[in-house]
Motif scaffolding. Structure first.
Motif: not given
Length: 296
Positions: A16-37
């Motif tokens: 999500w967001g523009v590619e020239n933005g600061q990269p931020l990687l969300l690492v999910g918890g136990l059994g969490s799908q990316l849509l859990t965020w």
């Protein structure tokens, strides 16, 4: 959504967001799908100027599964760990951290702000230890250091952690379990939106219901034990430890140990917050992350 072939597995991811933005990687918890965020959190981070990446950890969602291993015997694994015996697992937190680093390489991102939640916080810590060149900043949320002897989860949270996920295997069961979970490990100081909890649980079930992966991810965490404790002292990335004062699953003392173990780490404690993201907490979390990154 897209898939990346990295580290011997297929990893499902979304940006999500523009590619020239600061990269931020969300690492999910136990059994969490990316849509859990929560969508509100992702949007708040995008609005703050980040290029946000979230992904399904191995063995969950649309990423590679380890079906040949079968379901994990969590009670036996905990017993082995308490006896300081080796716990066999199909992969470890180190493997999961390497997946995250390889995903950044796949996306041609030299380094990123790494935000890990719960067991994802443990993976994020491991990533910062093993791949310091990939870690611009580390934000460890709702996570422990893994050090033996720290405060234990509440009795109800411990029972919840060890129980099978939605044993009935039904959509209604998944929804009811999500509501029950919110009462066990949720934030006591903020309103609970059960309608939103039910809606999200239904979407997650429809996308991928895979409890065997949840059990194996927990097995990986047990098998990894306190291996990263020594490594925390070697982390060089600026680090923020973000935690709820009223977290029944990962007591505050566990997060304080993360802060004390990482040189120069800062801490943000949110009163009334447990082990979830109620809507009223999201602006606090998003601003805490963006303010911390901005001053580095």
């Amino acid at each position: 959504m897209s898939q990346a072939s990295v580290n011997g597995v297929e990893i499902e991811y979304e940006v999500w967001g523009v590619e020239n933005g600061q990269p931020l990687l969300l690492v999910g918890g136990l059994g969490s799908q990316l849509l859990t965020w929560p969508e509100l959190l992702v949007q708040a981070l995008v609005d703050a100027g980040f290029f946000v990446i979230a992904y399904d950890n191995r063995d969950i969602g649309f990423s590679s599964k380890f079906d040949d291993w079968g379901s994990a015997d969590i009670k036996a694994a905990f017993k082995q760990a308490r006896a300081k015996q080796k716990v066999d697992a199909p992969y470890t937190l180190e493997d999961m951290a390497d997946d995250a680093a390889a995903l950044l390489d796949y996306l041609e991102i030299e380094c990123a702000n790494i935000v890990g939640n719960s067991n994802g916080g443990a993976i994020a810590q491991t990533l910062a230890i093993r791949h310091p060149e990939k870690t611009a900043t580390l934000i460890s949320m709702m996570a422990t250091s893994g050090r033996r002897g720290l405060a234990r989860p509440s009795e109800a949270a411990s029972e919840w952690l060890a129980r099978p996920r939605n044993p009935a295997g039904t959509r209604d069961g998944a929804i009811q379990e999500a509501v029950e979970t919110s009462h066990i490990i949720g934030s006591p100081g903020f309103p609970r939106d059960e309608s939103a909890i039910r809606e999200r649980a239904g979407r997650l079930f429809d996308r991928s219901f895979y409890p065997a992966g949840n059990s194996r991810q927990l097995l990986a965490s047990i098998a990894s034990g306190d291996a990263r404790v020594t490594g925390l002292g070697e982390i060089t990335a600026p680090t923020l430890v973000l935690h709820g004062r009223d977290d029944p699953l990962v007591p505050l003392a566990c997060a304080e140990d993360v802060r004390d173990s990482i040189p120069g780490a800062e801490m943000l404690v949110v009163d009334g917050m447990g082990h979830d993201f109620p809507a009223m907490v999201i602006p606090i979390v998003a601003s805490g992350i963006s303010d911390f990154v901005a001053k580095q």
